[in-house]
Design an enzyme around this catalytic site. Structure first.
Site, PDB file in Angstrom:
ATOM      1  CG  ASN A   1      41.640  10.380  13.574  1.00 38.69           C
ATOM      2  OD1 ASN A   1      40.440  10.941  13.469  1.00 38.69           O
ATOM      3  ND2 ASN A   1      41.785   9.491  14.766  1.00 38.69           N
ATOM      4  N   GLY A   2      43.239   7.511  13.296  1.00 38.52           N
ATOM      5  CA  GLY A   2      42.667   6.031  13.033  1.00 38.52           C
ATOM      6  C   GLY A   2      43.454   4.917  13.560  1.00 38.52           C
TER       7      GLY A   2
ATOM      8  N   GLY B   1      42.942  14.211  21.939  1.00 37.77           N
ATOM      9  CA  GLY B   1      44.070  13.747  22.315  1.00 37.77           C
ATOM     10  C   GLY B   1      44.707  14.630  23.124  1.00 37.77           C
TER      11      GLY B   1
ATOM     12  CB  CYS C   1      44.944  10.850  16.606  1.00 35.04           C
ATOM     13  SG  CYS C   1      45.522   9.791  17.385  1.00 35.04           S
TER      14      CYS C   1
ATOM     15  CB  CYS D   1      31.760  -0.287  20.042  1.00 36.23           C
ATOM     16  SG  CYS D   1      31.183   1.196  19.434  1.00 36.23           S
TER      17      CYS D   1
ATOM     18  CB  CYS E   1      33.607   6.242  13.950  1.00 32.39           C
ATOM     19  SG  CYS E   1      33.466   6.159  15.885  1.00 32.39           S
TER      20      CYS E   1
ATOM     21  CB  CYS F   1      36.569   0.253  18.581  1.00 35.22           C
ATOM     22  SG  CYS F   1      37.221   1.386  17.348  1.00 35.22           S
TER      23      CYS F   1
ATOM     24  CE1 TYR G   1      33.556  11.587  25.917  1.00 34.32           C
ATOM     25  CE2 TYR G   1      35.110  10.126  24.659  1.00 34.32           C
ATOM     26  CZ  TYR G   1      34.963  10.990  25.729  1.00 34.32           C
ATOM     27  OH  TYR G   1      36.121  11.291  26.519  1.00 34.32           O
TER      28      TYR G   1
ATOM     29  CB  CYS H   1      31.352   1.786  11.960  1.00 35.37           C
ATOM     30  SG  CYS H   1      31.959   0.366  13.090  1.00 35.37           S
TER      31      CYS H   1
HETATM   32  S1  SF4 Z   1      33.542   0.219  16.750  1.00 32.51           S
HETATM   33 FE1  SF4 Z   1      32.606   1.707  17.565  1.00 32.51          FE
HETATM   34  S2  SF4 Z   1      34.177   3.300  18.058  1.00 32.51           S
HETATM   35 FE2  SF4 Z   1      35.070   1.862  16.582  1.00 32.51          FE
HETATM   36  S3  SF4 Z   1      34.516   2.817  14.623  1.00 32.51           S
HETATM   37 FE3  SF4 Z   1      33.022   1.441  14.925  1.00 32.51          FE
HETATM   38  S4  SF4 Z   1      31.372   2.901  15.911  1.00 32.51           S
HETATM   39 FE4  SF4 Z   1      33.446   3.730  16.241  1.00 32.51          FE
END
Ligand code: SF4
Length: 470
Positions: free
Chosen positions: A109-110, A35, A9, A448, A248, A394, A254, A445
């Site tokens: 967003n989230g 989005g 989003c 994934c 993230c 995710c 991407y 993070c």
């Molecule tokens: S799991 Fe991957 S897509 Fe989700 S917040 Fe963490 S880095 Fe981003």
């Protein structure tokens, strides 16, 4: 992007401009890539808050007559792809309520990871929900709070939320924005040039939203920070104790536009460096470097400059593919991919090609693209991915499929190579990805790619999606 792994989003907020809803509209237009399912704007003229939201693209929904119905100097906006809740109009944002703290609108967003638990608790106290989106939970928490003022009630509500959120709130006379304590999703703060005397303020998921409205980027809303802009000016406060950051990394891989600063860093710079490091880690015996447009472009430029191979745009993307299109009744093979991408034969014929993309999710789309390049005459196709294999879903606002559908969670790199029919396949290493986003302090993070989630997995549904034993 080679497979179905969707945008999340985009949010925006404008304070102190006579055409606030128009600026929100323009900012949302710049955030459309985040989005394409629905969009909405709420505006306040100081007395009343009005909202328009609908399914569809920003430019389709907000015509001049529609924006004329949204007067006032304050506005928030949202563009959505559903990551939680059904794909229906009632889940479009912003959401609004009237309560003892006045009228409030919110856009998010989230993904709130404890939304189901909070919802059940609120329903047991008599709350009635209109939608299945987890954002509405936030408004009910505010409405149920015993605190007298909106900022205090918001603070109390935010402390109950777990997961990822960049939030923008609209009250009659103020904008309040907040970011979760780990800072999963971005939220940039800027100042408006032309607001007739007093400075106007703008908040947005990405700084590309500022450029179209000539706003100047100032800083990011910090993780765990709440910023309120009202008649008394700007108040910044930390509402939550400090936690390790989990920005993230996929925003840089991407989601975000390359012309944006995200978490204070240029997305283009990150992607080019991903490509350069990929060329060092995984060179290929090739004649040209070809991106899978658009998200593979910057990494392919980096790969080309590091390897010395010429960069060629040998796949052309049709940017005007709408949400629905008419397929001939005699099915055309790989119609969906052909609609979006078309090869330039003269560039590919007889060539050994390095094909650069940002991820492989299920593998089916990657295979179609590899086939397309080969059918256009390429002699060899060496697929290079500008991040590590996607092995876990995710829970923080990105619509990744369950673990069992992620090809890299269930296959070796060699098995994936065979599946996508490439001559060779290589991914960027985790260490190189950390270098590419300049993560020297462990502030991102990567769950994934690692399966190491920075928060507790709180529901059975999440455990199942992550392929864990219950
Ligand atoms: S799991 Fe991957 S897509 Fe989700 S917040 Fe963490 S880095 Fe981003």
């Amino acid at each position: 992007m080679t497979d179905k792994l969707h945008e999340e989003c985009g949010v925006v907020a404008i304070y102190g401009h006579p055409e606030a809803s128009k600026l929100a509209y323009l900012s949302l237009y710049a955030l459309q890539h985040r989005g394409q399912e629905s969009a909405g704007i709420s505006a306040s003229d100081g007395q009343d808050i009005r909202t328009t939201k609908s399914m569809g693209h920003v430019a389709e929904i907000f015509t001049n007559p529609v924006l004329a119905q949204l007067p006032g100097k304050l506005a928030i906006g949202h563009t959505r792809y559903s990551t939680a809740g059904d794909t229906v109009e009632r889940n479009a944002q912003p959401f609004s309520v009237s309560c003892n703290k006045g009228r409030i609108s919110v856009a998010h967003n989230g993904n709130i990871t404890n939304a189901q638990e909070l919802r059940a608790e609120l329903e047991s106290q008599g709350a009635i929900f209109q939608a299945s989106s987890d954002t509405e939970v936030i408004l009910h928490l505010v409405a149920h709070s015993r605190e007298k003022t909106l900022p205090l009630a918001l603070r109390e509500a935010l402390l109950r939320l777990e997961g990822a959120f960049s939030l923008v709130f609209l009250a009659e006379d103020r904008i309040i924005v907040a970011r979760d304590p780990r800072g999963f999703r971005p939220l940039a703060v800027g100042q408006l040039e032309n607001s007739g005397g007093k400075p106007g303020w703008v908040f947005a998921s990405e700084t590309c939203a500022f450029d179209l409205i000539s706003a100047v980027y100032l800083y990011d809303c910090q993780p765990g920070e709440m910023i309120s802009v009202g008649p008394e000016g700007v108040v910044r406060e930390r509402y939550a104790p400090e936690k390790p950051r989990s920005q993230c990394v996929f925003e840089h891989v991407y989601f975000s536009r390359p012309d944006s600063l995200v978490f204070g860093r240029s997305v283009q710079d990150s992607r080019e460096l991903m490509g350069r490091l990929l060329a060092i880690e995984a060179p290929a015996p090739a004649d040209i470097v070809v991106p899978v447009p658009d998200s593979g472009n910057a990494a392919a430029i980096g790969y080309g400059s590091e390897s010395g191979l010429p960069y060629r745009q040998a796949l052309i993307r049709n940017h005007y593919v709408g949400r629905t299109f008419i397929e001939p009744s005699q099915a055309i093979r790989d119609f969906g991919v052909k609609l979006k991408l078309n090869p330039v034969r003269s560039l590919l014929e007889g060539k050994s090609v390095v094909l650069v993309d940002d991820s492989i999710v299920r593998g089916t789309t990657s295979r179609k693209i590899v086939r397309m390049v080969r059918q256009a005459g390429a002699r060899e196709v060496h697929l290079r991915i500008s991040c590590p294999p996607t092995v876990s879903p995710c829970f923080y606002g990105v619509d990744t499929p369950d673990k069992r559908e992620l090809i890299a969670a269930n296959s070796s790199v060699e098995e994936i190579r065979k599946f996508v029919e490439a001559d060779s396949l290589a991914y960027l290493s985790l260490g190189a990805l950390e270098r590419a986003v300049q993560d020297t302090k462990g502030e991102y993070c990567y769950a994934c790619y690692t399966g190491n989630y920075p928060t507790e997995i709180v529901s059975v549904d999440q455990l199942m999606r992550a392929g864990r034993k219950i």
